[in-house]
Design an enzyme around this catalytic site. Structure first.
Site, PDB file in Angstrom:
ATOM      1  N   GLU A  63       0.822  -1.204   0.000  1.00 42.27           N
ATOM      2  CA  GLU A  63       0.000   0.000   0.000  1.00 42.27           C
ATOM      3  C   GLU A  63       0.859   1.259   0.000  1.00 42.27           C
ATOM      4  O   GLU A  63       0.504   2.273  -0.618  1.00 42.27           O
ATOM      5  CB  GLU A  63      -0.936  -0.005   1.204  1.00 42.27           C
ATOM      6  N   ASN A 348       0.420  -8.204  -5.994  1.00 40.85           N
ATOM      7  CA  ASN A 348       0.370  -7.300  -7.132  1.00 40.85           C
ATOM      8  C   ASN A 348       1.252  -7.790  -8.293  1.00 40.85           C
ATOM      9  O   ASN A 348       2.452  -7.975  -8.124  1.00 40.85           O
ATOM     10  CB  ASN A 348       0.819  -5.909  -6.661  1.00 40.85           C
ATOM     11  N   ILE A 350       1.292  -6.050 -11.222  1.00 42.17           N
ATOM     12  CA  ILE A 350       1.422  -4.913 -12.139  1.00 42.17           C
ATOM     13  C   ILE A 350       2.873  -4.481 -12.311  1.00 42.17           C
ATOM     14  O   ILE A 350       3.311  -4.159 -13.415  1.00 42.17           O
ATOM     15  CB  ILE A 350       0.550  -3.741 -11.651  1.00 42.17           C
ATOM     16  N   GLU A 351       3.665  -4.483 -11.224  1.00 38.56           N
ATOM     17  CA  GLU A 351       5.052  -4.039 -11.332  1.00 38.56           C
ATOM     18  C   GLU A 351       5.845  -4.938 -12.274  1.00 38.56           C
ATOM     19  O   GLU A 351       6.655  -4.453 -13.075  1.00 38.56           O
ATOM     20  CB  GLU A 351       5.710  -3.996  -9.956  1.00 38.56           C
TER      21      GLU A 351
END
Length: 441
Positions: A63, A348, A350-351
């Protein structure tokens, strides 16, 4: 009645929570520090002036990193304002230090006790509260409303599983979610569930994690590592959780690529020693990132001349560093995203996509459902069922360079296509900040 029971339970839970902090501090010392902040007591130094204070709560590492583009944009748009960053974990706090240094103030968010929350709000006097993703604390929401502090749930997500749990509380849940001034959701499905739970002023603005840019120096570092590793196939298992590393090593053992290197990056730093011991018990030669290369690798990243090759008998490189995940992705041919082989909700992806790496992810992605579905549909990712399926797909990708290149290009395009949520979120938040001494609630 439920609210009274909830608050009463916190009086029972609070001493146990402190005990848990002390127990966890045996593995991660940071849990022993700043305990007073968890009860609303101010840190040693609080800068007080009449400037508006923007308070951003980011529970942990993911976050905090997702909040970076937004915090940076807020500071640029409102240079007259101060920023307070709150966390729940030492690793989240350390990430905040790494990203922002002294440009922001920081403390832990207090436990959800009325007196602790009131003390926190009296000390900091925020003009606006911004809560990232899924943090819903009933007393905090109530006290912000009572203190006329606009509280916004940003980058909000609500999985089907979490929705079913929250919906059981009926009117009590609707009152809690209705306490947010705005709810800025990642996707239409998130918005639909949050609205059903009582959230008001809901808008779909996209996922800010698409706006997280991997620093060029990290990419260069990863490329230098790749040269130092040599020509063999490389895959990274990133953000793995407890119990999952054994499954990853099962897949590695079944992989039809005997010269491959696994970069294993546990999500929680307090588990580095435990994971290293697990790898060694499997009879694999493990080297820690902290033991490899040192100054030579740093020079390689700057000059692109590699003079610290990874020993050929090292089969597992343990990623025991903070803030280098982008470099681990850049050093790899394929990325597996952890938290997804066990029912933990995923992490995640996305990275990894943004770095241009083909992505594999397990079946349990209920915390990242929409991003996973979109990545798979875009040809950027493949979802695997279990360790044997992971080994099979890895073997296929290592044997098919054209497919790897195509998936990497699709991943980059997928990440680029979904950017922009940070600016849309900023536009909403700026309307809630004081203008000429007036706060728009």
């Amino acid at each position: 009645m439920l609210r009274a029971i909830y608050r009463a339970l916190w009086w029972v839970v609070a001493p146990l929570a402190v005990l848990r902090l002390l127990i966890r501090s045996r593995r991660e010392r940071g849990y022993r520090e700043h305990i007073g902040e968890r009860f609303g007591y101010a840190p040693a130094r609080v800068l007080e002036d009449d400037a508006p204070l923007i308070w951003v709560h980011a529970v942990s590492v993911g976050e905090t990193r997702a909040a970076e583009p937004l915090v940076t944009a807020l500071m640029k748009a409102r240079p007259d304002a101060r920023v307070l960053l709150t966390h729940m974990t030492p690793s989240g706090r350390a990430t905040g230090v790494q990203l922002f240094g002294d440009r922001v103030q920081r403390c832990y968010l207090p436990y959800d006790l009325p007196h602790a929350v009131r003390r926190f709000l009296r000390t900091w006097r925020p003009s606006l509260g911004i809560v990232m993703e899924t943090e819903v604390w009933p007393t905090l929401i109530d006290e912000c409303r009572a203190a006329d502090v606009p509280l916004v749930l940003t980058n909000a997500r609500m999985s089907a599983r979490s929705f079913k749990r929250a919906a059981r509380f009926g009117a009590a849940a609707r009152e809690v979610f209705g306490g947010f001034s705005r709810v800025l959701a990642q996707s239409p499905s998130d918005a639909e569930r949050l609205t059903a739970l009582g959230a008001r002023n809901v808008a779909v603005l996209g996922n800010m994690k698409f706006d997280m840019a991997t620093p060029p120096e990290l990419v260069a570092r990863g490329r230098a590592w790749r040269e130092a590793i040599g020509a063999r196939p490389v895959w990274v298992a990133a953000s793995t959780r407890e119990g999952e590393e054994a499954l990853v090593l099962d897949a590695f053992a079944a992989l039809a690529a005997p010269q491959a290197l696994l970069i294993l990056v546990p999500r929680h730093p307090q588990r580095f020693d435990e994971v290293a011991a697990l790898v060694e018990r499997r009879g694999l030669r493990c080297m820690r990132r902290s033991e490899w290369g040192g100054a030579a690798l740093a020079a390689a990243a700057a000059t692109h001349v590699v003079d610290a090759p990874l020993p050929r008998d090292v089969t597992v490189l343990l990623g025991d560093s903070m803030g280098e995940l982008g470099a681990y992705y850049a050093a790899s041919d394929v990325a597996f995203i952890g938290g997804s082989l066990l029912p933990l909700g995923g992490q995640n992806l996305i990275e990894a996509c943004a770095v241009g790496v083909p992505v594999l992810i397990g079946p349990h992605v209920f915390n990242f459902t929409q991003a996973t579905l979109d990545a798979v549909a875009a040809g950027a990712a493949v979802q695997v069922a279990d360790p044997s399926d992971l080994a099979r797909v890895l073997g296929e990708l290592f044997a098919d360079k054209a497919r790897r290149v195509a998936m990497g290009a699709a991943a980059s395009a997928f990440a680029a296509r979904h950017r922009g949520a940070t600016q849309r979120t900023l536009d909403v938040l700026l309307t809630l900040l004081p203008q000429d001494g007036v706060v728009q609630a």
